[in-house]
Design an enzyme around this catalytic site. Sequence first.
Site, PDB file in Angstrom:
ATOM      1  N   SER A  87     -26.080   7.150 -14.558  1.00 46.24           N
ATOM      2  CA  SER A  87     -25.489   6.228 -13.597  1.00 46.24           C
ATOM      3  C   SER A  87     -26.540   5.891 -12.547  1.00 46.24           C
ATOM      4  CB  SER A  87     -24.271   6.885 -12.937  1.00 46.24           C
ATOM      5  OG  SER A  87     -23.867   6.098 -11.842  1.00 46.24           O
ATOM      6  N   GLU A 100      -7.333   9.670 -14.900  1.00 45.31           N
ATOM      7  CA  GLU A 100      -7.378   9.942 -13.460  1.00 45.31           C
ATOM      8  C   GLU A 100      -6.341  10.997 -13.063  1.00 45.31           C
ATOM      9  OE1 GLU A 100      -9.334   7.733 -11.229  1.00 45.31           O
ATOM     10  OE2 GLU A 100      -8.900   9.229  -9.694  1.00 45.31           O
ATOM     11  N   SER A 132     -13.296   3.951  -9.068  1.00 45.85           N
ATOM     12  CA  SER A 132     -13.112   4.877 -10.193  1.00 45.85           C
ATOM     13  C   SER A 132     -12.336   4.211 -11.329  1.00 45.85           C
ATOM     14  CB  SER A 132     -12.461   6.190  -9.748  1.00 45.85           C
ATOM     15  OG  SER A 132     -11.261   5.965  -9.086  1.00 45.85           O
ATOM     16  N   THR A 145       2.906   2.248  -2.232  1.00 44.51           N
ATOM     17  CA  THR A 145       4.243   1.997  -2.794  1.00 44.51           C
ATOM     18  C   THR A 145       4.266   2.308  -4.283  1.00 44.51           C
ATOM     19  OG1 THR A 145       3.599  -0.278  -3.226  1.00 44.51           O
ATOM     20  CG2 THR A 145       4.785   0.129  -1.164  1.00 44.51           C
ATOM     21  N   ASP A 146       3.074   2.382  -4.923  1.00 44.42           N
ATOM     22  CA  ASP A 146       3.042   2.366  -6.393  1.00 44.42           C
ATOM     23  C   ASP A 146       3.353   3.713  -7.038  1.00 44.42           C
ATOM     24  OD1 ASP A 146       0.607   3.592  -5.773  1.00 44.42           O
ATOM     25  OD2 ASP A 146      -0.538   2.462  -7.270  1.00 44.42           O
ATOM     26  N   GLU A 163       0.838  -1.200   0.000  1.00 48.15           N
ATOM     27  CA  GLU A 163       0.000   0.000   0.000  1.00 48.15           C
ATOM     28  C   GLU A 163       0.871   1.248   0.000  1.00 48.15           C
ATOM     29  OE1 GLU A 163      -3.143  -0.036  -1.105  1.00 48.15           O
ATOM     30  OE2 GLU A 163      -3.706  -1.321   0.576  1.00 48.15           O
ATOM     31  N   LEU A 200     -11.835   0.489  -3.039  1.00 51.02           N
ATOM     32  CA  LEU A 200     -11.811  -0.740  -3.835  1.00 51.02           C
ATOM     33  C   LEU A 200     -11.713  -0.431  -5.335  1.00 51.02           C
ATOM     34  CD1 LEU A 200     -14.524  -2.615  -1.739  1.00 51.02           C
ATOM     35  CD2 LEU A 200     -12.031  -2.834  -1.576  1.00 51.02           C
ATOM     36  N   GLY A 208     -16.069   4.938  -3.216  1.00 46.88           N
ATOM     37  CA  GLY A 208     -15.306   5.536  -2.117  1.00 46.88           C
ATOM     38  C   GLY A 208     -14.946   4.523  -1.038  1.00 46.88           C
ATOM     39  N   ASP A 264      -4.228   0.479  -9.478  1.00 49.31           N
ATOM     40  CA  ASP A 264      -5.654   0.205  -9.647  1.00 49.31           C
ATOM     41  C   ASP A 264      -6.024  -0.104 -11.092  1.00 49.31           C
ATOM     42  OD1 ASP A 264      -5.624   0.805  -7.015  1.00 49.31           O
ATOM     43  OD2 ASP A 264      -6.858   2.605  -7.152  1.00 49.31           O
TER      44      ASP A 264
HETATM   45  C1  GLA Z   1      -5.157   4.509  -4.386  1.00 48.27           C
HETATM   46  C2  GLA Z   1      -4.374   4.787  -5.664  1.00 48.27           C
HETATM   47  C3  GLA Z   1      -3.339   3.711  -5.922  1.00 48.27           C
HETATM   48  C4  GLA Z   1      -2.482   3.448  -4.668  1.00 48.27           C
HETATM   49  C5  GLA Z   1      -3.365   3.260  -3.444  1.00 48.27           C
HETATM   50  C6  GLA Z   1      -2.560   3.144  -2.171  1.00 48.27           C
HETATM   51  O1  GLA Z   1      -5.934   3.365  -4.563  1.00 48.27           O
HETATM   52  O2  GLA Z   1      -5.233   4.854  -6.776  1.00 48.27           O
HETATM   53  O3  GLA Z   1      -2.533   4.078  -7.012  1.00 48.27           O
HETATM   54  O4  GLA Z   1      -1.542   4.462  -4.480  1.00 48.27           O
HETATM   55  O5  GLA Z   1      -4.274   4.336  -3.281  1.00 48.27           O
HETATM   56  O6  GLA Z   1      -1.812   1.975  -2.181  1.00 48.27           O
END
Ligand code: GLA
Length: 364
Positions: A61, A153, A121, A29-30, A27, A118, A115, A165
């Site tokens: 929607s 995004e 978006s 880290t990306d 989490e 998960l 929100g 994501d």
């Molecule tokens: C959101 C972001 C991801 C990632 C997470 C945290 O989901 O869209 O890119 O940074 O938070 O791990």
Amino acid sequence: MTTFENLFGGAATVDAWCPGRVNLIGEHTDYQAGLVLPVALSLGTRVELRPRGDDTVRVFSAGQAAAGVVSFRVSAESKRGDWVDYLQGVTAAGRAAGLRMSGFDARITTDLPVGGGLASSAALQVALLRALRAGLQLPADDFTLAQLAHQAETTFVGVPVGWMDQLACSFGDPTHALFLDTRTLAWQKVALPDGLRLVVIESGIPHRNADGGYRERRRQVEEAARLLGVAVLRDLSPADLPRVMRLPDPLDRRARHVITENARVLAFRQALEAGTREQLGPILAAAHDSLRADYEVSVLEIDRLVAIATSVPGVLGARLTGGGFGGSVVLLAQEQEAAAAAATVAARYQRETGRVATVVVIQP
Ligand code: GLA
């Protein structure tokens, strides 16, 4: 009923779907070229669509029914500050990439909590891109769709997210974890052990101030990397922690989270592959502690939810999943006990906090 036919007259010509994701570990880290291990959910977002042949987009929607049918024009996208920006971002990103975008009617439905941490978006954007690829015959592979969703995004919606994501939604499947190296964007599927279930429980706490907190964390780790003389924190390992901890607070703790989290992803993956299940729970617990104390993206209610989950029989471990500041927790539970454990956790959480937790999914 607001079916596609009722809304737009005539039938949709394309029906596309994309899953959400739950992140098992890795989490925050990306956006520092790190490692992540998400799993696609069996829940997701559906887009029924019909190309129009002009530049007008009309969307409905089901989750935003009060808004009715909303319109915008391809090539005149402009930010509104609501859910429609995710769609405008997609057509704008497609145009910027040289794809022949044109107008469409679309109806959106989802069983993902919006929100909830998960990737609702990313699921919406990839589902729309899949629908547009089929409807407009766009020459784009799944990787390109993930890239376009990421572009939408970060540039149009304007949240500086990492890569997890969009790639997890585009490539994930609910029976495997996706071991993704965000430095190379290469990924491998890792089988989930037999006899275990992933349980996702939403805390009932919306992501308050999530964008602001996310941006701030991102700035802090960029600053930490600069002070440590590396391009990204992925270039460091736990052996570098003594010098990392000489940074001013909170940069020291922010960087320690990222560095130790990358190591935990590797350890978790190894434990999954080796079948050493007894190691999984403690790694999840360490990851949650790091998000709570070092990265400070948890909230008291989520900490409570994790503590309750960890004390319930049949649960191997639990942690906050997704960007944080509210959202959901992921639990790893024994198959036989997963449903009962999930119900117990939700009931105890409500008794102790007065908040309503929702068991989002138990899978695979
Ligand atoms: C959101 C972001 C991801 C990632 C997470 C945290 O989901 O869209 O890119 O940074 O938070 O791990």
